[in-house]
Design a protein around this motif. Structure first.
Motif, PDB file in Angstrom:
ATOM      1  N   PHE A  81       0.836  -1.197   0.000  1.00 47.92           N
ATOM      2  CA  PHE A  81       0.000   0.000   0.000  1.00 47.92           C
ATOM      3  C   PHE A  81       0.872   1.248   0.000  1.00 47.92           C
ATOM      4  CE2 PHE A  81      -3.257  -2.922   1.553  1.00 47.92           C
ATOM      5  CZ  PHE A  81      -4.372  -2.463   0.866  1.00 47.92           C
ATOM      6  N   ASP A  82       0.390   2.277  -0.689  1.00 49.65           N
ATOM      7  CA  ASP A  82       1.061   3.573  -0.694  1.00 49.65           C
ATOM      8  C   ASP A  82       0.399   4.547   0.276  1.00 49.65           C
ATOM      9  OD1 ASP A  82       3.072   3.283  -2.965  1.00 49.65           O
ATOM     10  OD2 ASP A  82       1.210   2.671  -3.955  1.00 49.65           O
ATOM     11  N   GLY A  83      -0.907   4.435   0.442  1.00 48.79           N
ATOM     12  CA  GLY A  83      -1.625   5.323   1.350  1.00 48.79           C
ATOM     13  C   GLY A  83      -2.856   4.644   1.889  1.00 48.79           C
ATOM     14  N   VAL A  84      -3.323   5.130   3.039  1.00 44.16           N
ATOM     15  CA  VAL A  84      -4.523   4.575   3.670  1.00 44.16           C
ATOM     16  C   VAL A  84      -5.395   5.707   4.166  1.00 44.16           C
ATOM     17  CG1 VAL A  84      -3.485   2.379   4.369  1.00 44.16           C
ATOM     18  CG2 VAL A  84      -3.324   4.356   5.900  1.00 44.16           C
ATOM     19  N   PHE A  85      -6.666   5.384   4.336  1.00 43.08           N
ATOM     20  CA  PHE A  85      -7.625   6.352   4.862  1.00 43.08           C
ATOM     21  C   PHE A  85      -8.637   5.594   5.706  1.00 43.08           C
ATOM     22  CE2 PHE A  85     -10.942   9.386   5.178  1.00 43.08           C
ATOM     23  CZ  PHE A  85     -10.387  10.630   4.933  1.00 43.08           C
ATOM     24  N   PHE A  86      -8.620   5.846   7.012  1.00 45.68           N
ATOM     25  CA  PHE A  86      -9.499   5.146   7.947  1.00 45.68           C
ATOM     26  C   PHE A  86     -10.608   6.062   8.448  1.00 45.68           C
ATOM     27  CE2 PHE A  86      -5.517   2.621   8.760  1.00 45.68           C
ATOM     28  CZ  PHE A  86      -5.990   1.441   8.207  1.00 45.68           C
ATOM     29  N   ALA A  87     -11.709   5.447   8.890  1.00 50.33           N
ATOM     30  CA  ALA A  87     -12.851   6.210   9.380  1.00 50.33           C
ATOM     31  C   ALA A  87     -12.733   6.589  10.846  1.00 50.33           C
ATOM     32  CB  ALA A  87     -14.146   5.423   9.156  1.00 50.33           C
ATOM     33  N   ASP A  88     -11.724   6.073  11.540  1.00 46.87           N
ATOM     34  CA  ASP A  88     -11.460   6.505  12.905  1.00 46.87           C
ATOM     35  C   ASP A  88      -9.969   6.417  13.182  1.00 46.87           C
ATOM     36  OD1 ASP A  88     -11.289   3.749  13.075  1.00 46.87           O
ATOM     37  OD2 ASP A  88     -12.529   3.573  14.870  1.00 46.87           O
ATOM     38  N   ILE A 219     -16.710  11.519  14.962  1.00 47.97           N
ATOM     39  CA  ILE A 219     -16.167  10.843  13.786  1.00 47.97           C
ATOM     40  C   ILE A 219     -15.066  11.715  13.200  1.00 47.97           C
ATOM     41  CG2 ILE A 219     -16.663  10.060  11.430  1.00 47.97           C
ATOM     42  CD1 ILE A 219     -19.493   9.385  12.385  1.00 47.97           C
ATOM     43  N   ARG A 220     -13.851  11.176  13.160  1.00 48.35           N
ATOM     44  CA  ARG A 220     -12.706  11.909  12.650  1.00 48.35           C
ATOM     45  C   ARG A 220     -11.924  10.971  11.718  1.00 48.35           C
ATOM     46  NH1 ARG A 220     -12.363  16.568  15.679  1.00 48.35           N
ATOM     47  NH2 ARG A 220     -10.279  17.099  14.904  1.00 48.35           N
ATOM     48  N   ALA A 221     -12.272  11.014  10.446  1.00 47.43           N
ATOM     49  CA  ALA A 221     -11.621  10.152   9.463  1.00 47.43           C
ATOM     50  C   ALA A 221     -10.285  10.756   9.057  1.00 47.43           C
ATOM     51  CB  ALA A 221     -12.517   9.976   8.246  1.00 47.43           C
ATOM     52  N   CYS A 222      -9.289   9.876   8.874  1.00 48.41           N
ATOM     53  CA  CYS A 222      -7.907  10.337   8.761  1.00 48.41           C
ATOM     54  C   CYS A 222      -7.152   9.554   7.697  1.00 48.41           C
ATOM     55  CB  CYS A 222      -7.246  10.159  10.129  1.00 48.41           C
ATOM     56  SG  CYS A 222      -5.580  10.783  10.281  1.00 48.41           S
ATOM     57  N   GLY A 223      -6.339  10.262   6.918  1.00 52.59           N
ATOM     58  CA  GLY A 223      -5.511   9.618   5.903  1.00 52.59           C
ATOM     59  C   GLY A 223      -4.042   9.713   6.253  1.00 52.59           C
ATOM     60  N   ALA A 224      -3.242   8.839   5.658  1.00 59.00           N
ATOM     61  CA  ALA A 224      -1.810   8.863   5.939  1.00 59.00           C
ATOM     62  C   ALA A 224      -1.031   8.200   4.811  1.00 59.00           C
ATOM     63  CB  ALA A 224      -1.502   8.164   7.258  1.00 59.00           C
ATOM     64  N   LEU A 225       0.218   8.599   4.695  1.00 58.51           N
ATOM     65  CA  LEU A 225       1.162   8.007   3.766  1.00 58.51           C
ATOM     66  C   LEU A 225       1.816   6.794   4.423  1.00 58.51           C
ATOM     67  CD1 LEU A 225       2.908   8.263   1.115  1.00 58.51           C
ATOM     68  CD2 LEU A 225       4.458   9.700   2.472  1.00 58.51           C
ATOM     69  N   VAL A 226       1.825   5.665   3.718  1.00 56.87           N
ATOM     70  CA  VAL A 226       2.494   4.465   4.225  1.00 56.87           C
ATOM     71  C   VAL A 226       3.997   4.628   4.027  1.00 56.87           C
ATOM     72  CG1 VAL A 226       2.773   1.967   3.943  1.00 56.87           C
ATOM     73  CG2 VAL A 226       0.499   3.007   3.775  1.00 56.87           C
ATOM     74  N   LYS A 227       4.758   4.374   5.076  1.00 57.91           N
ATOM     75  CA  LYS A 227       6.195   4.641   5.057  1.00 57.91           C
ATOM     76  C   LYS A 227       6.913   3.843   3.974  1.00 57.91           C
ATOM     77  CE  LYS A 227       8.110   5.658   8.930  1.00 57.91           C
ATOM     78  NZ  LYS A 227       8.717   5.623  10.290  1.00 57.91           N
ATOM     79  N   ALA A 228       6.435   2.639   3.698  1.00 61.08           N
ATOM     80  CA  ALA A 228       7.120   1.784   2.718  1.00 61.08           C
ATOM     81  C   ALA A 228       6.725   2.090   1.277  1.00 61.08           C
ATOM     82  CB  ALA A 228       6.824   0.320   3.027  1.00 61.08           C
TER      83      ALA A 228
END
Length: 261
Positions: A81-88, A219-228
């Motif tokens: 994965f390159d990026g993720v986005f979770f609902a919490d 509800i605070r949905a958050c995205g992030a860059l996967v380090k790998a």
């Protein structure tokens, strides 16, 4: 519902591996980004992806949407994965604690409402979530604690003091929040508790009631860059686009709004 639950987490894991590894090799100038997203954003993301790729034709976005536990486990296994986005926040907190996401690049972005839904042709009326305890309602579809929606639902039922009664009539889903919608659409549950964005994605259901915002954890949905990530710069550009005016206009159509500090 039954087809969903027959898949189970193990088969979902296999699906991840097959999906992520079966893409044909693109031309060298084309960059493929693997993006794992919460079910909460599934419906608007196709339109947002099209908007982004219109201006970035060299970027191909492979998106897969599933419950928090499924995507979190896939990242922990080293799926590309390159990026993720979770609902919490808890899944991202756990990935951050393991050094698997770039802490400085995570961003809280979206919120929405929790609603009770029923089939569009249902005669049920609901003025308050506490009415879910009524004998006239026999089945309620809810997510378990593997799902962000399940955790939000648990906080809602607890604060309203109706956990025991509602759980006694619950149709519990385990893999993806979309199962709540499917259970209601297919008549396996009379009512479902889900995100407004899910309700807006289907013409087969209608909203019975909206939960007061002070009756559940925010509800605070958050995205992030996967380090790998092999394409960190390109993935970050896409994550930044999700907070642009263009993307937010699409999110708003589905009842998703910017998180206010």
């Amino acid at each position: 519902m039954k087809p969903f639950q027959a898949i189970g987490l193990c088969l979902m894991s296999l699906m991840f591996s097959l999906w992520l590894n079966s893409c044909s090799s693109p031309p060298s100038q084309v960059i493929t980004l693997n993006f794992g997203g919460a079910g909460m954003i599934r419906s608007p993301m196709k339109e947002i992806e099209d908007l982004y790729q219109r201006d970035h034709p060299n970027v191909v976005i492979n998106s897969i949407f599933a419950g928090s536990a499924v995507i979190q486990a896939a990242v922990e296994r080293g799926e590309p994965f390159d990026g993720v986005f979770f609902a919490d926040l808890p899944p991202l907190d756990k990935l951050q604690a393991k050094g698997l996401i770039v802490r400085e690049r995570r961003k809280e972005l979206l919120t929405t409402d929790i609603v009770a839904i029923a089939p569009v042709n249902s005669s049920l009326q609901l003025s308050d979530f506490r009415e879910l305890t009524s004998d006239r309602i026999k089945t309620v579809a809810i997510g378990n604690n593997n799902l962000a929606m399940g955790r939000y639902t648990h906080s809602l039922l607890t604060r309203l003091g109706i956990t025991q009664v509602v759980e006694s009539k619950a149709v519990v889903v385990k893999v993806d929040v979309r199962e709540v919608l499917a259970a209601v659409e297919q008549g396996e549950a009379e009512v479902g508790i889900t995100y407004l964005s899910e309700a807006k994605s289907s013409a087969k259901v209608r909203v019975l009631a909206t939960a007061p915002k002070d009756s559940y954890d925010p509800i605070r949905a958050c995205g992030a860059l996967v380090k790998a990530s092999a394409h960190a710069q390109e993935m970050q550009a896409y994550l930044d686009f999700l907070s642009s005016d263009q993307a937010m206009a699409v999110f708003e159509k589905f009842g998703l709004h910017t998180v206010r500090s």
